[in-house]
Design a protein around this motif. Structure first.
Motif, PDB file in Angstrom:
ATOM      1  N   ARG A 121       3.879  -7.632   0.841  1.00  0.00           N
ATOM      2  CA  ARG A 121       4.109  -6.598  -0.565  1.00  0.00           C
ATOM      3  C   ARG A 121       4.366  -5.401   0.120  1.00  0.00           C
ATOM      4  O   ARG A 121       3.744  -4.659   1.029  1.00  0.00           O
ATOM      5  N   THR A 122       4.965  -4.556  -0.821  1.00  0.00           N
ATOM      6  CA  THR A 122       5.178  -3.140  -0.652  1.00  0.00           C
ATOM      7  C   THR A 122       3.853  -2.505  -1.292  1.00  0.00           C
ATOM      8  O   THR A 122       3.300  -3.207  -2.517  1.00  0.00           O
ATOM      9  N   TRP A 123       3.697  -1.262  -1.124  1.00  0.00           N
ATOM     10  CA  TRP A 123       2.587  -0.470  -1.819  1.00  0.00           C
ATOM     11  C   TRP A 123       3.085  -0.604  -3.279  1.00  0.00           C
ATOM     12  O   TRP A 123       1.968  -0.694  -4.086  1.00  0.00           O
ATOM     13  N   LEU A 124       4.308  -0.570  -3.649  1.00  0.00           N
ATOM     14  CA  LEU A 124       4.677  -0.342  -5.055  1.00  0.00           C
ATOM     15  C   LEU A 124       4.466  -1.804  -5.794  1.00  0.00           C
ATOM     16  O   LEU A 124       3.839  -1.659  -7.065  1.00  0.00           O
ATOM     17  N   ASP A 125       4.848  -2.910  -5.167  1.00  0.00           N
ATOM     18  CA  ASP A 125       4.287  -4.229  -5.452  1.00  0.00           C
ATOM     19  C   ASP A 125       2.719  -4.324  -6.012  1.00  0.00           C
ATOM     20  O   ASP A 125       2.252  -4.675  -6.844  1.00  0.00           O
ATOM     21  N   ALA A 126       2.130  -3.731  -5.026  1.00  0.00           N
ATOM     22  CA  ALA A 126       0.612  -3.875  -4.979  1.00  0.00           C
ATOM     23  C   ALA A 126       0.177  -3.001  -6.138  1.00  0.00           C
ATOM     24  O   ALA A 126      -1.178  -3.205  -6.424  1.00  0.00           O
ATOM     25  N   VAL A 127       0.466  -2.143  -6.633  1.00  0.00           N
ATOM     26  CA  VAL A 127      -0.071  -1.297  -7.577  1.00  0.00           C
ATOM     27  C   VAL A 127       0.938  -1.331  -9.358  1.00  0.00           C
ATOM     28  O   VAL A 127       0.424  -0.673 -10.030  1.00  0.00           O
ATOM     29  N   GLN A 128       1.791  -2.058  -9.195  1.00  0.00           N
ATOM     30  CA  GLN A 128       2.772  -2.101 -10.256  1.00  0.00           C
ATOM     31  C   GLN A 128       2.167  -2.233 -11.501  1.00  0.00           C
ATOM     32  O   GLN A 128       2.354  -1.610 -12.411  1.00  0.00           O
ATOM     33  N   ALA A 129       1.102  -3.170 -11.581  1.00  0.00           N
ATOM     34  CA  ALA A 129       0.618  -3.639 -12.849  1.00  0.00           C
ATOM     35  C   ALA A 129      -0.406  -2.613 -13.245  1.00  0.00           C
ATOM     36  O   ALA A 129      -0.482  -2.236 -14.343  1.00  0.00           O
ATOM     37  N   ASP A 130      -1.298  -1.893 -12.352  1.00  0.00           N
ATOM     38  CA  ASP A 130      -2.098  -0.958 -12.549  1.00  0.00           C
ATOM     39  C   ASP A 130      -1.251   0.218 -13.015  1.00  0.00           C
ATOM     40  O   ASP A 130      -2.011   0.784 -13.935  1.00  0.00           O
ATOM     41  N   LEU A 131      -0.259   0.677 -12.574  1.00  0.00           N
ATOM     42  CA  LEU A 131       0.613   1.688 -12.955  1.00  0.00           C
ATOM     43  C   LEU A 131       0.936   1.686 -14.460  1.00  0.00           C
ATOM     44  O   LEU A 131       1.210   2.509 -15.264  1.00  0.00           O
ATOM     45  N   ARG A 132       1.263   0.247 -14.794  1.00  0.00           N
ATOM     46  CA  ARG A 132       1.810   0.214 -16.169  1.00  0.00           C
ATOM     47  C   ARG A 132       0.636   0.549 -17.082  1.00  0.00           C
ATOM     48  O   ARG A 132       0.790   1.038 -18.068  1.00  0.00           O
ATOM     49  N   GLY A 189      10.683   7.719 -15.933  1.00  0.00           N
ATOM     50  CA  GLY A 189      11.169   7.191 -14.585  1.00  0.00           C
ATOM     51  C   GLY A 189      10.543   8.142 -13.282  1.00  0.00           C
ATOM     52  O   GLY A 189      11.210   8.219 -12.444  1.00  0.00           O
ATOM     53  N   GLY A 190       9.372   8.609 -13.624  1.00  0.00           N
ATOM     54  CA  GLY A 190       8.787   9.435 -12.447  1.00  0.00           C
ATOM     55  C   GLY A 190       8.277   8.351 -11.334  1.00  0.00           C
ATOM     56  O   GLY A 190       8.239   7.119 -11.834  1.00  0.00           O
ATOM     57  N   LYS A 191       8.361   8.771 -10.210  1.00  0.00           N
ATOM     58  CA  LYS A 191       7.932   7.702  -9.290  1.00  0.00           C
ATOM     59  C   LYS A 191       6.546   7.398  -8.948  1.00  0.00           C
ATOM     60  O   LYS A 191       6.208   6.358  -8.391  1.00  0.00           O
ATOM     61  N   ARG A 192       5.502   8.241  -9.940  1.00  0.00           N
ATOM     62  CA  ARG A 192       4.093   7.778 -10.051  1.00  0.00           C
ATOM     63  C   ARG A 192       3.409   7.521  -8.640  1.00  0.00           C
ATOM     64  O   ARG A 192       2.612   6.970  -8.332  1.00  0.00           O
ATOM     65  N   ILE A 193       3.807   8.432  -7.440  1.00  0.00           N
ATOM     66  CA  ILE A 193       3.458   8.409  -6.348  1.00  0.00           C
ATOM     67  C   ILE A 193       1.682   8.931  -6.164  1.00  0.00           C
ATOM     68  O   ILE A 193       0.949   8.386  -5.760  1.00  0.00           O
ATOM     69  N   ARG A 194       1.676   9.914  -7.056  1.00  0.00           N
ATOM     70  CA  ARG A 194       0.310  10.572  -7.266  1.00  0.00           C
ATOM     71  C   ARG A 194      -0.733   9.334  -7.797  1.00  0.00           C
ATOM     72  O   ARG A 194      -1.856   9.196  -7.149  1.00  0.00           O
ATOM     73  N   PRO A 195      -0.537   8.512  -9.076  1.00  0.00           N
ATOM     74  CA  PRO A 195      -1.561   7.566  -9.412  1.00  0.00           C
ATOM     75  C   PRO A 195      -1.445   6.311  -8.542  1.00  0.00           C
ATOM     76  O   PRO A 195      -2.502   5.773  -8.413  1.00  0.00           O
ATOM     77  N   ALA A 196      -0.516   6.212  -7.815  1.00  0.00           N
ATOM     78  CA  ALA A 196      -0.431   5.102  -6.737  1.00  0.00           C
ATOM     79  C   ALA A 196      -1.652   5.469  -5.896  1.00  0.00           C
ATOM     80  O   ALA A 196      -2.251   4.512  -5.511  1.00  0.00           O
ATOM     81  N   ILE A 197      -1.524   6.621  -5.215  1.00  0.00           N
ATOM     82  CA  ILE A 197      -2.629   7.265  -4.000  1.00  0.00           C
ATOM     83  C   ILE A 197      -4.043   6.857  -4.849  1.00  0.00           C
ATOM     84  O   ILE A 197      -4.814   6.613  -4.135  1.00  0.00           O
ATOM     85  N   THR A 198      -4.054   7.463  -5.898  1.00  0.00           N
ATOM     86  CA  THR A 198      -5.488   7.395  -6.672  1.00  0.00           C
ATOM     87  C   THR A 198      -6.105   5.669  -6.718  1.00  0.00           C
ATOM     88  O   THR A 198      -7.138   5.092  -6.528  1.00  0.00           O
ATOM     89  N   THR A 199      -4.901   4.835  -7.221  1.00  0.00           N
ATOM     90  CA  THR A 199      -5.054   3.572  -7.419  1.00  0.00           C
ATOM     91  C   THR A 199      -5.545   2.913  -6.075  1.00  0.00           C
ATOM     92  O   THR A 199      -6.369   2.030  -5.867  1.00  0.00           O
ATOM     93  N   LEU A 200      -4.885   3.126  -5.037  1.00  0.00           N
ATOM     94  CA  LEU A 200      -4.942   2.449  -3.687  1.00  0.00           C
ATOM     95  C   LEU A 200      -6.341   3.000  -2.875  1.00  0.00           C
ATOM     96  O   LEU A 200      -7.185   2.152  -2.507  1.00  0.00           O
ATOM     97  N   GLY A 201      -6.576   4.338  -3.445  1.00  0.00           N
ATOM     98  CA  GLY A 201      -7.791   4.842  -2.702  1.00  0.00           C
ATOM     99  C   GLY A 201      -8.913   4.205  -3.637  1.00  0.00           C
ATOM    100  O   GLY A 201     -10.037   3.744  -2.800  1.00  0.00           O
ATOM    101  N   GLY A 202      -8.763   4.070  -4.934  1.00  0.00           N
ATOM    102  CA  GLY A 202      -9.926   3.513  -5.776  1.00  0.00           C
ATOM    103  C   GLY A 202     -10.147   1.935  -4.896  1.00  0.00           C
ATOM    104  O   GLY A 202     -11.390   1.631  -4.959  1.00  0.00           O
TER     105      GLY A 202
END
Ligand code: IPE
Ligand code: IPE
Ligand code: MG
Ligand code: MG
Length: 329
Positions: free
Chosen positions: A15-26, A54-67
């Motif tokens: 999976r890509t990092w985006l697949d990994a956090v998509q549901a969390d980002l929603r 359609g922001g890329k949501r890079i920053r919350p993805a980092i927080t989610t993965l770090g969390g």
């Protein structure tokens, strides 16, 4: 309330990092939308459009993965990630007004549709709601980090405004992009560690990862201003140069003796064939050199993770960092 990360319910390899956090980002986006309503139909519609366009949501993805990496509780990560992205959104509302930009994420900017005063106050409202979300995790260090980040963003933007039409030294350029952009990436990564079970060395490692990635991210943004199209980026291109924001490609151009600083300033201020300057800087390879410099910041970001635990989330953070060099928007 959900206490596990929504995306962790589905697992699969490759999976890509985006697949990994998509549901969390929603869920994070829903949280942002919920606090962004003021009860005024036209303002609420304008703000909702920015948030959902359609922001890329890079920053919350980092927080989610770090969390995940530090086993932080999902409700805390959700609030703080939403806080960071809302803070980012508020800075864009103000930044676009200051830059006079007409589009963002492919839609008209707020200030192009609303009176300036209302736009400024809407940005302020989003800052305040972002602070509420940061406080919701009940962690004083996170609140303090939020405040410090906002201090750095203001200083970075002010420094940029004050150094218009001058070619900065590398130290001043780095100070500018740290404040404008990297401080928020640093906060996105460090907050995750603070919410979880990280020790001080690991908190520092995450902060460094975020900071270096943020520097790389802004350097790539400065290169894309020369390379991309407004259609692809969803925001104006070539505008940094026209506004007298002389970034890394221009700094290399002057450093290599292609133009004298006074002549550059004169031509840009007089709006004399700026298109020709942009073309020459691209043709002579200075934008490429800029991207190579971004790659060095990414290497530093990845190296910082050597002091963080290794795991699936670490791999995704590494993947995300390298991918930021490939981005086209
Ligand atoms: C834009 O940030 C502002 C910069 C720091 C360069 P992003 O490129 O992350 O913007 P969105 O959120 O994806 O629109
Ligand atoms: C953005 O810098 C930094 C912010 C604090 C918003 P830019 O001015 O380069 O961002 P874009 O290019 O408008 O997205
Ligand atoms: Mg801008
Ligand atoms: Mg830019």
């Amino acid at each position: 309330m959900t206490t596990t990360f929504p995306s962790s319910r589905t697992t699969s390899s490759s999976r890509t990092w985006l697949d990994a956090v998509q549901a969390d980002l929603r869920q994070i986006e829903n949280k942002m939308l919920a606090v962004s309503r003021m009860g005024q139909a036209n303002l609420d519609a304008g703000v909702a459009t920015i948030i959902t366009s359609g922001g890329k949501r890079i920053r919350p993805a980092i927080t989610t993965l770090g969390g995940r990496l530090f086993s932080a509780a999902w409700p805390d990560v959700e609030s703080v990630a939403a806080s960071i992205e809302l803070l980012h959104t508020a800075t864009l509302v103000h930044d676009d007004l200051i830059d006079g930009a007409d589009s963002r994420r492919g839609v008209p900017t707020l200030h192009s549709r609303l009176p300036l005063g209302i736009t400024v106050l809407t940005g302020d409202f989003l800052f305040a709601q972002a602070a509420h979300l940061a406080a919701a995790a009940n962690n004083v260090r996170v609140v303090s980090l939020f405040a410090e980040t906002l201090v750095q963003i203001c200083k970075g933007e002010i420094l940029q405004a004050q150094t218009r039409f001058t070619v900065p030294s590398l130290a001043v350029y780095e100070e500018r992009i740290y404040g404008k952009t990297a401080a928020l990436f640093e906060a996105a990564a460090a907050a995750a560690a603070l919410l979880g079970d990280a020790d001080e060395v690991q908190i520092k490692a995450m902060a460094r990862y975020g900071r270096e990635l943020g520097l790389a991210f802004q350097v790539v943004d400065d290169a894309l201003d020369f390379l991309s199209t407004a259609q692809k980026l969803g925001k104006p291109v070539g505008s940094d140069m026209r506004q007298g924001h002389f970034n890394l490609p221009v700094m290399y151009y002057v450093q290599d003796g292609c133009i004298d600083e006074a002549e550059l300033k004169r031509r840009v201020e007089a709006e004399e064939d700026v298109e020709g300057l942009l073309h020459d800087i691209r043709e002579r390879g200075f934008v490429q050199r800029t991207l190579e410099s971004a790659a060095r910041y990414v290497e530093n970001a990845v190296t910082a993770l050597l002091d963080a635990p290794s795991g699936e989330a670490t791999e995704y953070l590494i993947q995300l960092a390298y991918q930021s060099l490939e981005r086209k928007a």
